[in-house]
Scaffold this active site. Structure first.
Site, PDB file in Angstrom:
ATOM      1  N   PRO A 222      11.768   6.090 -28.775  1.00 57.87           N
ATOM      2  CG  PRO A 222      13.856   5.161 -29.263  1.00 57.87           C
ATOM      3  CD  PRO A 222      12.863   6.168 -29.762  1.00 57.87           C
TER       4      PRO A 222
ATOM      5  CG  ASP B  20      -9.501  -7.395 -25.114  1.00 52.31           C
ATOM      6  OD1 ASP B  20      -9.772  -8.538 -25.518  1.00 52.31           O
ATOM      7  OD2 ASP B  20      -9.617  -6.370 -25.816  1.00 52.31           O
TER       8      ASP B  20
ATOM      9  CD  GLU C 196      21.513   5.756 -37.058  1.00 50.18           C
ATOM     10  OE1 GLU C 196      21.642   5.917 -35.830  1.00 50.18           O
ATOM     11  OE2 GLU C 196      21.502   4.636 -37.597  1.00 50.18           O
TER      12      GLU C 196
ATOM     13  NE  ARG D  42      -8.717  -6.147 -30.380  1.00 48.81           N
ATOM     14  CZ  ARG D  42      -9.227  -6.574 -29.237  1.00 48.81           C
ATOM     15  NH1 ARG D  42      -9.212  -5.781 -28.172  1.00 48.81           N
ATOM     16  NH2 ARG D  42      -9.761  -7.771 -29.136  1.00 48.81           N
TER      17      ARG D  42
END
Length: 249
Positions: A90, A170, A117, A155
């Site tokens: 995060p 894109d 965790e 890709r």
């Protein structure tokens, strides 16, 4: 390009690596993916890789020692101790098109897929060089973010997509303008009372391109206005673009 993935669930990658258009990159070894399980490097009969957190609290924490031993084996196999070691976390930098392009032109990395965790902070401090986030939400492990990075990188490799120009169109691609993509339509021409927009049926290439450009501008201004600001700052908007944006405002 080689990505070594350290994961407690290598079986999750099996269908991913043989499915869809990006399988071409993995089959051809343009993007080589090697899976490693830290449980194979854990000590004792039970091959334990997690334990209770000091200080109490819910859940378990991945232990530093099995991860470090596994990483040592990875680096020995690669014969490259300077390879980036990536943790999906995060606190990491959000994965965006620019960073995907950088990874797609690199020699690869070691991807650490955390579970439970989290991971003993001492391993992170000692061994991790990069941290990446998919966004402000929490997943049960790092396998999905690892697949997201692998797919985005694969890709972009030559020959992987059916049309070499596909990824140029894109969303977010600065090679075009950095804006969102335009809507797309296919047969039938009429569906549930809705028609394909007339410019796309005109056969007039300049008209089609102008329509697509206008759609990109309008959609981006509505949903991601900060991308308009970035395109303007980079000099990617012309007078016709600005006139359309002014009209929409």
């Amino acid at each position: 390009m080689r990505f070594d993935v350290i994961t407690l669930f290598p079986e999750l990658f099996a269908p991913f690596l043989v499915s869809g258009v990006t399988r071409r990159a993995y089959e051809s070894k343009q993007v080589e993916v090697v899976l490693w399980n830290p449980r194979d490097y854990a000590m004792g009969n039970y091959k334990r890789v997690d334990d209770r957190p000091f200080g109490g609290g819910p859940g378990m924490v991945m232990m530093a020692e099995p991860l470090s031993a596994c990483l040592d084996a990875v680096l020995a196999a690669r014969a490259d101790a300077s390879v980036p070691v990536v943790l999906f976390s995060p606190i990491g930098e959000a994965l965006q098109h620019a960073s995907v392009e950088q990874w797609s032109a690199s020699a690869g990395a070691v991807l650490i897929c955390g579970r439970y965790e989290g991971i003993d902070q001492r391993f992170i401090d000692a061994r991790v060089t990069h941290q990446i986030s998919l966004g402000d939400f929490v997943l049960s492990g790092g396998e999905i973010p690892a697949m997201a990075l692998l797919d985005a990188v694969a890709r972009l490799q030559p020959g992987v997509l059916g049309d070499e120009a596909s990824h140029v169109q894109d969303s977010f691609n600065p090679a075009l303008d950095g804006l969102l993509d335009c809507p797309h339509y296919t047969r039938p021409e009429q569906w549930q009372g809705q028609s394909v927009p007339a410019p796309l049926m005109s056969g007039h290439h300049a008209q089609i391109e102008r329509w697509r450009r206008d759609q990109r501008l309008g959609i981006t201004a509505t949903h991601r206005p900060e991308l308009i600001d970035a395109a303007r700052a980079a000099g990617r908007l012309n007078k016709a673009d600005e006139a359309l944006l002014k009209k929409k405002l």
